[in-house]
Design a protein around this motif. Structure first.
Motif, PDB file in Angstrom:
ATOM      1  N   ALA A   1      -0.438 -42.925  34.042  1.00  0.00           N
ATOM      2  CA  ALA A   1       0.071 -43.342  32.735  1.00  0.00           C
ATOM      3  C   ALA A   1       1.561 -43.079  32.583  1.00  0.00           C
ATOM      4  O   ALA A   1       2.167 -43.481  31.594  1.00  0.00           O
ATOM      5  CB  ALA A   1      -0.690 -42.615  31.617  1.00  0.00           C
ATOM      6  N   ASN A   2       2.141 -42.391  33.568  1.00  0.00           N
ATOM      7  CA  ASN A   2       3.581 -42.129  33.545  1.00  0.00           C
ATOM      8  C   ASN A   2       4.293 -43.326  34.175  1.00  0.00           C
ATOM      9  O   ASN A   2       3.956 -43.756  35.281  1.00  0.00           O
ATOM     10  CB  ASN A   2       3.883 -40.847  34.325  1.00  0.00           C
ATOM     11  N   ARG A   3       5.293 -43.858  33.487  1.00  0.00           N
ATOM     12  CA  ARG A   3       5.915 -45.113  33.944  1.00  0.00           C
ATOM     13  C   ARG A   3       6.670 -44.941  35.258  1.00  0.00           C
ATOM     14  O   ARG A   3       6.728 -45.864  36.066  1.00  0.00           O
ATOM     15  CB  ARG A   3       6.824 -45.687  32.859  1.00  0.00           C
ATOM     16  N   HIS A   4       7.248 -43.759  35.475  1.00  0.00           N
ATOM     17  CA  HIS A   4       7.977 -43.546  36.731  1.00  0.00           C
ATOM     18  C   HIS A   4       7.001 -43.453  37.912  1.00  0.00           C
ATOM     19  O   HIS A   4       7.225 -44.053  38.968  1.00  0.00           O
ATOM     20  CB  HIS A   4       8.837 -42.278  36.626  1.00  0.00           C
TER      21      HIS A   4
END
Lengths: 361, 59
Positions: free
Chosen positions: B37-40
């Motif tokens: 869920a972390n964009r990076h």
């Protein structure tokens, strides 16, 4: 406008649900800018100044600012200025301004049902590049979009715009914390995004139908585009912008970005217990639970692990965990020469030290 | 897709398990968690799957 017309409009807003006064955009008045108030030399996508707003695309070089210039009733705006022009853009390049939204916050739209509701977006815009601009709503869950145009009529004058998008009976939004919908203000686009027929009704995404007719904003140094008072509400008419306190907006923004930035030397921002000689484990509290486990950005040497008057300069960090729904983050701060099981303070070595936690969409 | 320019990536480990990735993204060093869920992290893994990025093992 007559009283009868005003009453009719009010009733229409009630029917649509617009009267509830909910603005689904966060920081629409551009008042919160935790990261910075100005970034120069920007040439790539990123969250730069005002929270929750992202400049997208690599077209031209830009200076972006939180600008103390706004129509009456507002104080700040988001300004994008071209500093290196893009006169021969490659086909796939673009420049846009966007905000992404979580699907779990959008279920009231009834998207993907026969009762899907319309959306109205209102905002103030000012630019010295007059002409046609495209505003897009993009459904990331179903690869669908709808695009409408607005016109900047006069150079250097604040203009109020309202645009209504019909509801989409196709493609429901995921009920989760991920990116479902985005508000996408086109500023410029390469040929991949032009040449089709603008998608003025919801359709499966076809790039050529997304920005046809948009001005070539990035073609001249000194072109500026400013925006504020952005509101997205359910219904086919705009509500008055629902102003809120700085603290309310800040708390909403901190679900997506939180930073410890004491702006002083020697500030303690947490207690860390050494686990061996190179790692110290600590908890960083946040004001609200973050959307997801964040990325940490920091310069390690800006921090020291201090005990008994001695400070050991940090040489690295890592994120350990985020407990779902909790307002803290597990962090590993690294330095050489730690004494295992001793407790250290994480201490700023200079005024620019920041621990930035990014959980943006 | 976010068009991030990722020029390096290396796993960081603690107590024998990978905990995050140290990466240089758009010229800035960041510590990204192993969370889809972390964009990076999502973009790092997208580029890995595309064959344009390799994550180095932890030291």
């Amino acid at each position: 406008m007559s009283k009868a017309r005003q009453l009719a409009d009010l009733g229409n807003q009630v029917d649509d649900g617009a009267i509830s006064g909910t603005n689904m955009v966060i920081n629409g008045a551009m008042n919160v800018a935790q990261r910075s108030s100005s970034v120069t030399g920007n040439g790539s996508s990123g969250y730069l100044t005002c929270d929750r707003w992202k400049v997208s695309g690599g077209m031209g070089t830009r200076t972006v600012t939180q600008q103390a210039d706004a129509p009456e009733g507002f104080y700040n705006s988001y300004k994008i200025e071209i500093t290196t022009a893009e006169t021969s853009p490659s086909a796939g390049t673009s420049l846009a301004f966007e905000q992404r939204m979580e699907g779990q916050n959008l279920q009231m739209l009834k998207k993907g049902t026969s009762n899907a509701l319309p959306i109205t977006i209102s905002f103030w815009v000012k630019s010295n590049k007059t002409g046609t601009y495209i505003l897009e709503i993009d459904d990331n869950d179903n690869s669908r979009n709808i695009n409408k145009s607005y016109t900047v009529s006069s150079s250097g004058v604040w203009e109020y715009k309202t645009i209504t998008f019909e509801g989409d009976t196709t493609g429901s939004l995921d009920n989760d914390n991920a990116h479902s919908l985005r508000l996408f203000f086109w500023l410029d686009a390469g040929s991949n995004f032009r040449g089709g027929t603008l998608a003025t009704s919801w359709e499966s995404t076809t790039n050529a139908n997304r920005a046809d007719g948009n001005v070539t904003f990035a073609d001249t140094v000194g072109n500026t585009w400013q925006i504020t008072g952005v509101c997205l509400n359910v219904g086919d008419s705009a509500i008055a912008f629902p102003h809120e306190s700085y603290g309310e907006t800040l708390a909403k923004c901190q679900r997506y970005f939180y930073q410890a930035h004491p702006q002083s030397i020697g500030a303690r921002v947490g207690s860390y217990v050494a686990d061996g000689t190179g790692n110290a484990i600590g908890i960083t509290p946040t004001t609200v639970p973050l959307r997801a486990t964040p990325t940490l950005t920091t310069t390690a040497s800006d921090w020291g692990l201090r005990l008994g008057g001695t400070s050991l300069t940090c040489n690295g960090f890592s994120i350990l965990s985020l407990h779902n729904g909790a307002s803290y983050i597990g962090v590993n701060a690294q330095a050489s020469g730690l004494t295992s099981t001793r407790t250290y303070s994480l201490r700023s070595n200079n005024t620019s030290a920041r621990l930035q936690f990014d959980a943006e969409l | 897709m976010d068009n991030m320019n990722i020029t390096s990536a290396q796993y960081l480990a603690f107590e024998g398990a990978n905990t995050s990735i140290r990466a240089t993204i758009d010229g800035v060093e960041v510590y990204a968690p192993l969370d889809p869920a972390n964009r990076h992290y999502a973009e790092i893994m997208r580029q890995v799957e595309a064959g344009t990025l390799t994550i180095a093992e932890a030291d």
